[in-house]
Scaffold this active site. Sequence first.
Site, PDB file in Angstrom:
ATOM      1  N   HIS A  38      28.347  34.813  64.285  1.00 37.89           N
ATOM      2  CA  HIS A  38      28.522  34.835  62.827  1.00 37.89           C
ATOM      3  C   HIS A  38      30.000  34.629  62.468  1.00 37.89           C
ATOM      4  O   HIS A  38      30.781  35.585  62.480  1.00 37.89           O
ATOM      5  CB  HIS A  38      28.032  36.164  62.248  1.00 37.89           C
ATOM      6  CG  HIS A  38      26.551  36.294  62.229  1.00 37.89           C
ATOM      7  ND1 HIS A  38      25.787  35.890  61.157  1.00 37.89           N
ATOM      8  CD2 HIS A  38      25.680  36.770  63.165  1.00 37.89           C
ATOM      9  CE1 HIS A  38      24.506  36.123  61.423  1.00 37.89           C
ATOM     10  NE2 HIS A  38      24.411  36.641  62.638  1.00 37.89           N
TER      11      HIS A  38
ATOM     12  N   GLU B 138      31.215  34.184  59.588  1.00 41.10           N
ATOM     13  CA  GLU B 138      31.513  34.703  58.254  1.00 41.10           C
ATOM     14  C   GLU B 138      31.979  36.150  58.251  1.00 41.10           C
ATOM     15  O   GLU B 138      32.569  36.614  57.268  1.00 41.10           O
ATOM     16  CB  GLU B 138      30.291  34.543  57.339  1.00 41.10           C
ATOM     17  CG  GLU B 138      29.099  35.441  57.647  1.00 41.10           C
ATOM     18  CD  GLU B 138      28.155  34.859  58.690  1.00 41.10           C
ATOM     19  OE1 GLU B 138      26.970  35.225  58.679  1.00 41.10           O
ATOM     20  OE2 GLU B 138      28.599  34.042  59.522  1.00 41.10           O
TER      21      GLU B 138
ATOM     22  N   CYS C 247      23.480  31.368  63.774  1.00 40.49           N
ATOM     23  CA  CYS C 247      22.531  32.314  64.381  1.00 40.49           C
ATOM     24  C   CYS C 247      21.101  31.751  64.300  1.00 40.49           C
ATOM     25  O   CYS C 247      20.782  30.786  64.962  1.00 40.49           O
ATOM     26  CB  CYS C 247      22.665  33.687  63.726  1.00 40.49           C
ATOM     27  SG  CYS C 247      21.879  35.017  64.670  1.00 40.49           S
TER      28      CYS C 247
ATOM     29  N   SER D  44      30.936  47.776  27.052  1.00 41.36           N
ATOM     30  CA  SER D  44      31.180  49.128  27.556  1.00 41.36           C
ATOM     31  C   SER D  44      32.640  49.365  27.897  1.00 41.36           C
ATOM     32  O   SER D  44      33.068  50.504  28.039  1.00 41.36           O
ATOM     33  CB  SER D  44      30.338  49.362  28.813  1.00 41.36           C
ATOM     34  OG  SER D  44      30.791  48.522  29.867  1.00 41.36           O
ATOM     35  N   GLY D  45      33.408  48.276  28.051  1.00 44.19           N
ATOM     36  CA  GLY D  45      34.776  48.402  28.526  1.00 44.19           C
ATOM     37  C   GLY D  45      34.889  48.196  30.022  1.00 44.19           C
ATOM     38  O   GLY D  45      35.979  48.177  30.572  1.00 44.19           O
ATOM     39  N   GLY D  46      33.737  48.021  30.702  1.00 44.34           N
ATOM     40  CA  GLY D  46      33.757  47.694  32.122  1.00 44.34           C
ATOM     41  C   GLY D  46      34.183  46.252  32.333  1.00 44.34           C
ATOM     42  O   GLY D  46      34.285  45.468  31.385  1.00 44.34           O
ATOM     43  N   VAL D  47      34.430  45.893  33.584  1.00 41.49           N
ATOM     44  CA  VAL D  47      34.942  44.555  33.898  1.00 41.49           C
ATOM     45  C   VAL D  47      33.993  43.464  33.407  1.00 41.49           C
ATOM     46  O   VAL D  47      34.402  42.524  32.713  1.00 41.49           O
ATOM     47  CB  VAL D  47      35.169  44.409  35.422  1.00 41.49           C
ATOM     48  CG1 VAL D  47      35.650  42.998  35.748  1.00 41.49           C
ATOM     49  CG2 VAL D  47      36.163  45.434  35.919  1.00 41.49           C
ATOM     50  N   ASP D  48      32.719  43.571  33.745  1.00 43.79           N
ATOM     51  CA  ASP D  48      31.768  42.499  33.443  1.00 43.79           C
ATOM     52  C   ASP D  48      31.601  42.285  31.942  1.00 43.79           C
ATOM     53  O   ASP D  48      31.707  41.161  31.447  1.00 43.79           O
ATOM     54  CB  ASP D  48      30.408  42.792  34.078  1.00 43.79           C
ATOM     55  CG  ASP D  48      30.491  42.977  35.585  1.00 43.79           C
ATOM     56  OD1 ASP D  48      31.489  42.517  36.173  1.00 43.79           O
ATOM     57  OD2 ASP D  48      29.579  43.581  36.163  1.00 43.79           O
ATOM     58  N   SER D  49      31.331  43.357  31.206  1.00 42.36           N
ATOM     59  CA  SER D  49      31.103  43.196  29.764  1.00 42.36           C
ATOM     60  C   SER D  49      32.376  42.769  29.048  1.00 42.36           C
ATOM     61  O   SER D  49      32.324  42.023  28.066  1.00 42.36           O
ATOM     62  CB  SER D  49      30.546  44.483  29.155  1.00 42.36           C
ATOM     63  OG  SER D  49      31.497  45.517  29.139  1.00 42.36           O
ATOM     64  N   SER D  50      33.537  43.207  29.539  1.00 45.54           N
ATOM     65  CA  SER D  50      34.806  42.810  28.917  1.00 45.54           C
ATOM     66  C   SER D  50      35.046  41.314  29.067  1.00 45.54           C
ATOM     67  O   SER D  50      35.432  40.628  28.115  1.00 45.54           O
ATOM     68  CB  SER D  50      35.973  43.591  29.542  1.00 45.54           C
ATOM     69  OG  SER D  50      35.852  44.971  29.298  1.00 45.54           O
TER      70      SER D  50
END
EC number: 6.3.5.2
Length: 518
Positions: A175, A177, A85, A229-235
């Site tokens: 585009h 993508e 583009c 926290s038990g969330g994906v990222d922190s785990s």
Amino acid sequence: MSISHSDTVLIIDFGSQVTQLIARRVRAMGVYCEVVPFQLALEGMQRIKPKAVILSGSPYSVIDEGSPRAPMEIFEMDIPVLGICYGQQIMCVQLGGKVASGHEREFGRAFLEVQENSALFEGVWEKGSCYQVWMSHGDRVTALPEGFRVIGTSKGAPYAAIADEKRRLYAVQFHPEVVHTLDGTKLLQNFVLKISNLKGNWSMASYREQTIAKIRQKVGKSRVICGLSGGVDSSVVAVLLHEAIGDQLTCILVDHGLMRKNEAQEVLTLFRDHYNIKLIHVNAANMFLNALEGEIDPEKKRKTIGRLFIEVFEEETKKIGGAEFLAQGTLYPDVIESISAIGKSVTIKSHHNVGGLPERMNMKLVEPLRELFKDEVRSLGKELGLPEQFIGRHPFPGPGLAIRCPGAVTREKLEILREADAIYLDEIRKAGLYDEIWQAFAILLPVQTVGVMGDGRTYEFVCALRAVTSVDGMSADFYPYDMEFLSKTAARIINEVRGINRVVYDVTSKPPGTIEWE
């Protein structure tokens, strides 16, 4: 914490809303790539030493004075370059072609007629055929630079796809993508894997090994604190760090009394008992709930929770003593946005995270996920052996159930909401729908309605159910449950949860609504 990669694609961002989508498509091929804003493109080239370059789209007009350009050096490095583009237009202008405002603007679905066979189209599109693409442009190329030829045209763009195959320079007005360009991903694969001859050997296994080595090199014998926290990222951060540095890591779980049913205990069982990670559980529910008492403004609720979280976390860190590093689950989209070509978008809601902690606590940061997208974090979690219940779980906001309780938050309302939410998620799992849905949760409304149960009159709360499908949370559609599922779930909630006598389903998309209610 930067990691070196032998085969890297550099994506120069001129402010397109879908630049990150280009990066995700390239990563999905097993090829590492980085996004840099156009202002830092030259520095990025010198640092990354890319094997190929992609120029993104942009809200700018090439015709406007002062509109951004790519460093001329990229066209002189003898590496493949793909312009998309706006990227096509600046490639043409900078190499001697011309661009003008088009009489016919193209936005949305268009059709590309393939005029010539090309390495970019090989095995995907054939000469003489017509294919659906996605356009978003007002300007268009009107004259080609020397050495280029037309390989595709559209109604509004006579130079919709061009190539200088001797110099391996390719450019398209559409585009590739976005999903609306049929087989667009295959065109990108042709550019990355065939034209650029990159190997596609980047994987979560190699990322894991390299990251562990980098963590050990950076941290040395120092101690690290991680909020869990038990969330994906922190785990994923916690398990990766523990694998790298073992007992040098201490995690802190700040239980603010706003978590889902049994959530705190599940975190303790997995990380303390199964992984043997040093984990401090701080039960601060009374502090948080007392501070929230009577507060009905959602922004003030978020800020109160964020402020108290920092205070509690800071106090616990002082008790531990001697830690030099703070671990954070910063992801690649956060990094891209913080240095984006256009600048950060307007704040719709305050985000609750530990962003203010390092400055206050005078700690160094370790961010092992800062080169990954969310789906890659989940893949890394699988590579690390985390249970599906943690890596596959739906997003959960930092302020927890406080923002799923519009109005004032009380202990009674939180208990009612926990039970309703647990039943709702249980029914979703039983129906095999959990992985089809981006996010699902219950909301306890600050509204009571009259009902009849048995021979008696009730006057109890309304529970709203929310479920959305999304790719990245930036936009979302409500999930189209069948009526049998909704009827069964509503009946369970009303029969099993004291305090609710009416259930409704939210059919609002994002935009205009947001996914969370507050």
